[in-house]
Enzyme design. Sequence first.
Site, PDB file in Angstrom:
ATOM      1  N   LYS A  14       0.842  -1.205   0.000  1.00  0.00           N
ATOM      2  CA  LYS A  14       0.000   0.000   0.000  1.00  0.00           C
ATOM      3  C   LYS A  14       0.871   1.246   0.000  1.00  0.00           C
ATOM      4  CE  LYS A  14      -3.662  -2.351   2.515  1.00  0.00           C
ATOM      5  NZ  LYS A  14      -4.333  -2.542   3.813  1.00  0.00           N
ATOM      6  N   GLN A  58      -4.771  -1.499   9.961  1.00  0.00           N
ATOM      7  CA  GLN A  58      -4.519  -2.790   9.308  1.00  0.00           C
ATOM      8  C   GLN A  58      -4.978  -3.937  10.216  1.00  0.00           C
ATOM      9  OE1 GLN A  58      -3.150  -3.222   6.115  1.00  0.00           O
ATOM     10  NE2 GLN A  58      -3.711  -5.363   6.414  1.00  0.00           N
ATOM     11  N   ASP A  81     -11.131   2.527   4.281  1.00  0.00           N
ATOM     12  CA  ASP A  81     -11.385   1.083   4.207  1.00  0.00           C
ATOM     13  C   ASP A  81     -12.886   0.788   4.254  1.00  0.00           C
ATOM     14  OD1 ASP A  81      -9.138  -0.444   3.739  1.00  0.00           O
ATOM     15  OD2 ASP A  81      -8.589  -0.674   5.851  1.00  0.00           O
TER      16      ASP A  81
END
Length: 261
Positions: A14, A58, A81
Amino acid sequence: VGDDPASEVYVRTKKRTAEDLGIASDDRHLAASAGASEIGAVLDGWNQDPSVHGVLLQLPLPAGLDAAALLARIDPEKDVDGFHPMNAGRLMLGLEGFVPATPLGVSVLLARSGVDVEGKLVVIVGRSSIVGRPLANLLSLRRKGLNATVILCHSGTRDLASLTTQAEILVAATGRPRLIRGSMVRPGAVVVDVGVNRVKDAGPKGYRIEGDVCFDEVLETAAAITPVPGGVGPMTVAMLHANTLLAAERACERTSSPSPR
Ligand code: NDP
């Protein structure tokens, strides 16, 4: 948070992709022993920083941490997200928000490959809140280019194969390597394999990556199938950045500053 080896790979990817795109990125790696208040303080700092447009946590988190509570701490307008309950609710209601990157990636991958989902029977195996469930919500929206009929399967589904063999589009997101056998797929179906599973291997790495679908078997009869690695994974990363750009554009609209494009 912690030292999950797969997460380290994802974060690196990422960051590298952000750099390629000209998106500034910052990551904070906390020890597995970090408590909710330490993690929350990092999230709060980014929530309040106007130079930050997107924030993500994450997953997975080390055992003992309440992921849902921490995800809910992210500013919904920076939740690229799309895991905040506000954005999950917006998606369910068909309102503007952030759609999680993997489901969004699956829908864009289908559209850009010329696979029309409108009116089709889509069977999704796996109902997690980051893949299967938001994908079911997204594909079944009453909207042009979506509007599919969706069956959402899980470990409690009776006779899984009787449903998967009806699917015109079959999506596997179970984390069970090679769960979907050739005999479970309708001839001519389009198969999307979301699974990324580390399977022990005698090679130098000690493992190999396998999907949730028996690629070799399904290739015989399917009209199309996504490879693992290389199918949905890169789409997920791309959509995360697309969401980040969207977040930046929306922030600019709210403050009437020039768009970042
Ligand atoms: P979860 O473990 O959260 O969910 C798995 C789902 O699959 C659950 O709903 C579970 O059912 C269901 N399931 C498990 N076994 C079976 C079975 N035998 N029959 C039917 N359903 C079953 O996984 P995630 O959704 O987080 O991830 C799924 C896979 O996708 C993993 O391999 C993960 O690594 C990968 N992934 C890939 C991404 C990418 O970018 N390519 C992004 C995110 C995930 P139940 O709810 O009943 O337990």
